[in-house]
Structure formats: structure tokens, C-alpha cells
Motif scaffolding. Structure first.
Motif: not given
Length: 508
Positions: A129-133, A139-143
Motif C-alpha cells: 500500500l505504501y509503495d507510492t511516493p 510506512r513505519d507508522s502504518a506498521f
């Protein structure tokens, strides 16, 4: 911490919460079930427990390789179905004979294989989901949010396991050993809920499931091309991290083995007063509400939101006050209930951790993911230092057993030592686990994302297999020696991590 995150994150996180609730409900009583139902020695029960944990975390490698070829979504669906069959098999009371033992082993194989298809691939989908700029910085907060959701399920699991077993004994008249199977049946129900959530919100994350030419082309267009040298550097860096985290999980997952043995044999089986409130999950949930509401109070941008936060804080304090005024006499403390403290701390401390690292990031001082992992190893070592202090003046496990059998008065440690140990261990976990998963998701070469996420779980699997070392140490050795083994392993691993730091940060 929840702002501007895609809706798909919450759908995937909640689907995982349901599955993890069932898994941790089973795990909370599994080691005790093995010893009670089959009469196994601590070391033998620990070996079976650690092999199962090892398979649960090794098979995501196979699941990841399959997903890289057939798609992440397909593997997740098949995994849920296989897990359901395993838990259903484990839920049937068959006694303590050879047939029951064989059925139990078959159920464990199904559960571990299904988890291998489900667990890692769901996390790869979160990372995709976080591969877009525009989303890469979250990404870190999502995990961290995803990891917190896992622990919401784990928070209620020990209470569910204990209460359902008690209900089966008192209300349905089942014998103690047969009643364990009702705790295992909880996982079947939670998997149905998990599957329902997954398919109800599938439209929000279908684009990251993979397995179709359309999604594969879109993914290929979104990621950078790597040279063979860059690919090799990233894989080597990830393998170095995997080697280190083996020893963290070996130490951390003693929560289901030696730490549970300690709670069962060396902690008073009753509690009174304020301390007894810690064993009621409702009180822990109220504390979580207070923590989140305080965060919201300071971060909310409207008066209405601040008012709601204040109301929640006051309501939670009122519930705690009411519960305190109604504390009467002694409360029985079951050993598995201590396992609720780790997920409680994860849920309560995640927003605080994210706020701290967010503040450091704003100042350009946030540690890199590899550095956080190294710090996590040091913190885990400190947790077992607490256990060394808690064990001063106590007998060996073998001496304790003989003294109890002889009716002698035996020394007990305060439950607060174990509660404090779980707090320190959780600090280490928050530094290492969600950051490690995020690091793998970010650094893994695009063509090998599933396999590399599987590699993370293989490292966890090896660590879980080594959990059995604690079971074999448990007996005639001093408790101080038992805990010191884990301290040394954690500190040596952290030292290795710091030696490799420049190499790791190069690809981060």
C-alpha cells in the motif's frame, strides 16, 4: 497517528486482529494443556511448543514464495481455510491417549501451514500500500498501527482462554483437561470474523493482492529497477538482520514457556487490593482509553474533539474508581493471565512510541530501523535482568516442586516483578518488531518481497524453536542462571548489530 492512512490499512489490520485473537487464545494455555492432558515433562512440552511456534514462523517462507508466483490474496484466503480446519480439529476432546496425541499433532500441522500462507502475505499487502511516493513516508507508522491491531486481539486472548475453560468446567461439567478444547474452539469463531472482514472490505486493497497480469504490471511500474549488485546488497543486509532477531524471539517468546512456568510455580496464586485490578482486562482497557484520550486531547484541532477526549478520560477514571471500591478479598491469579500484559503494553504504548519518534524525525534525529532493532535487543536483555532480581532467594524449579509436594511453605515472588518484566520486554518489542517488518517491506527487492518477508518469519521460527532451550534449563538450575542465558544472548546479538550498522544503514 491515524491521519491520512488509507482505509485498506484498517481493513487488513482488523482481519489480522481476528486471526491473532484466536491464535493467542490457543497459545495462552497450550503449554499447560500439554503438561496436564498428556503428562509431559516441562522440557518435552517445551519442545512441542517451540516446534509448533517454529513451524508457524517458518512456513511463511513457503507461503511467500508461493505468493510471489500466484498472488498474495489467494494465499491469504487458502490460509484462513486451512487454519480453520486445524483449529476445528484441535477443538474436539479426545482424551489423553495416543489417538488424541496424534490428532493434536495433525491439528498443529494444519494451523502452522495455514498461518504460513496467511501471516506474511497479509503483511506484504500492507507494505505494498505504501509503495507510492505520496504514502512512502507513512510506512513505519502504518506498521506500528498494524502491529497494535494484532495486539488488541492478543490483549483479550488470555482472559478469553481462562474464562471459557472455567465456563466449560463449571457450567457444562467438563473435566479440566477436556475444558481446554473450548479455549481452542474460540479460534474457529475468530477466523470466521476475520474472513468476513477481509471480504467485506476487499475492494479497498484488491489492487495489492497480486496474482493477475493487471496488478503485476501496475506494481512493476510503481517500483524502482535495481541492479544485480543492489539486489545482492539488500538481500545480504536483510539476512544479517534476520540472524540477529533470532535471539530476540528466542528470549521474547519465553512468555509462553519459562515465564509462564515462573508465573505458575513461583508467583502467588492469589492477589489482593490494587494489584488484583491488574488481572482484570476491563481495567487495562480503561487505561488504554485514558492514554489514547490524553493523546487526542493534545493533538485534536477542534474544541468538540477535545471535549470528547475529556469525557472519555473522566468516564474511564470513573470505571476504575468503581472497580477499586468493589475490590473484595482475594482474586485468583491463573498463570496464563500474565500473557495479557504484553499486548496491553503494546496497545497502550504504541501512540506514545510513535509520538516520540515523530518528534525525533521532525528534528532529524530519529534512529534508523537497524539502530532501533539493536536498541530493542539491549532492552530485552534488561527485561531478564529484572527476572534475575525477582528470583533472588527462590528455590530451583525442582526444589520448589518437591517442597510443594511435601506441604512445606515455599517462597513466592511478587507478581509485580513479572508485570514489570513484560513492560520492559514490550519496549524492546516495539523497537524491534514493527520496525523490522517495515524495514523488510522497504528494503526487499520487488521480485522477492514475499520470500524476504518469509525470511523474517524464518528467523522468528528459528528463534521460536530455540525457545525450547528454556524448557530444558527449567529444573535443577538456579533461576538466576536461566535468566542470565537470555541476557547474554541479547547483548551479544546487539553488539553484532552495531558492528554491522554502517552496512545495514546503507540500504535503509
Amino acid at each position: 497517528m491515524f491521519e491520512n492512512q488509507p482505509k485498506a490499512l484498517y481493513a487488513l489490520a482488523l482481519a489480522n486482529t481476528g486471526e491473532r485473537f484466536g491464535y493467542y487464545t490457543m497459545i495462552a494455555v497450550f503449554a499447560l494443556f500439554l503438561r496436564a492432558n498428556f503428562g509431559l515433562e516441562p522440557g518435552t512440552a517445551g519442545l512441542i511448543y517451540s516446534i509448533f511456534l517454529g513451524l508457524v514462523y517458518f512456513l511463511p517462507l513457503i507461503g511467500g514464495i508461493m505468493a510471489d508466483k500466484f498472488g498474495y490474496g489467494k494465499m491469504v484466503t487458502i490460509g484462513i481455510i486451512v487454519m480453520f480446519a486445524g483449529y476445528l480439529f484441535l477443538s474436539v476432546p479426545l482424551g489423553g491417549g495416543t489417538v488424541a496425541f496424534g490428532a493434536m499433532l495433525a491439528a498443529l500441522l494444519l494451523i502452522s501451514f495455514g498461518t504460513g500462507l496467511f501471516k506474511g502475505n497479509l503483511q506484504v499487502m500492507v507494505g505494498n500500500l505504501y509503495d507510492t511516493p505520496e504514502l512512502a513516508s507513512k510506512r513505519d507508522s502504518a506498521f506500528s498501527i498494524f502491529y497494535m491491531a494484532i495486539n488488541i486481539g492478543a490483549l483479550f486472548a488470555p482472559t478469553a482462554a481462562v474464562k471459557i475453560k472455567e465456563w466449560a468446567e463449571t457450567s457444562l461439567g467438563y473435566a479440566g483437561n477436556d475444558a481446554y478444547h473450548f479455549s481452542f474452539a474460540v479460534a474457529c469463531v475468530s477466523l470466521i470474523v476475520s474472513m468476513g472482514i477481509y471480504y467485506a472490505f476487499r475492494s479497498t486493497f484488491k489492487h495489492v493482492e497480486g496474482g493477475t497480469k493487471k496488478t503485476e504490471k501496475a506494481a512493476a511500474a510503481a517500483v524502482e529497477e535495481l541492479t544485480p549488485q543492489q539486489t545482492k546488497e539488500r538481500i545480504v543486509a536483510l539476512c544479517l538482520v534476520f540472524a540477529v532477531v533470532i535471539f530476540f524471539w528466542m528470549a521474547f517468546h519465553q512468555n509462553g514457556l519459562t515465564l509462564t512456568y515462573f508465573a505458575d510455580e513461583f508467583v502467588s496464586p492469589t492477589s489482593t487490593g490494587v494489584q488484583s485490578m491488574a488481572f482484570d482486562v476491563v481495567n487495562l482497557v480503561m487505561i488504554v482509553f485514558i492514554v489514547y484520550s490524553i493523546m487526542a486531547l493534545f493533538q485534536s484541532k477542534t474544541t468538540k474533539a477535545k471535549g470528547i477526549a475529556c469525557a472519555v478520560i473522566l468516564a474511564a477514571i470513573a470505571v476504575l474508581a468503581y472497580k477499586y471500591m468493589n475490590v473484595n478479598g482475594q482474586v485468583e491469579v491463573s498463570a496464563p493471565i500474565f500473557q495479557q500484559f504484553n499486548p496491553f503494553y503494546v496497545v497502550a504504548l504504541t501512540p506514545i512510541s510513535m509520538a516520540i519518534f515523530g518528534s525525533l524525525a521532525a528534528k532529524g534525529k530519529e534512529p534508523s530501523a537497524p539502530r532501533k532493532i539493536a536498541y530493542g535487543m539491549i532492552v530485552a536483555g534488561c527485561a531478564y535482568l529484572l527476572m534475575v532480581l525477582a528470583s533472588q532467594g527462590l528455590l530451583t524449579p525442582h526444589e520448589q516442586k518437591l517442597a510443594k509436594a511435601a506441604g512445606e511453605t515455599v517462597p513466592f515472588a511478587s507478581a509485580n516483578w513479572l508485570i514489570g518484566t513484560y513492560l520492559v520486554l514490550t519496549f524492546g518489542e516495539l523497537l524491534l518488531s514493527p520496525m523490522g517488518i517495515s524495514f523488510v517491506s522497504k528494503v526487499a527487492p520487488p521480485k522477492y518481497k514475499g520470500a524476504m518477508m518469509g525470511g523474517w518469519f524464518v528467523a522468528t521460527a528459528i528463534g521460536n524453536f530455540l525457545v525450547s532451550v528454556g524448557g530444558y534449563l527449567w529444573g535443577d538450575l538456579s533461576l538466576t542462571v536461566v535468566w542470565t542465558v537470555f541476557i547474554v544472548l541479547c547483548l551479544v546479538s546487539a553488539s553484532f548489530m552495531f558492528l554491522m550498522m554502517k552496512r545495514l544503514e546503507k540500504v535503509a
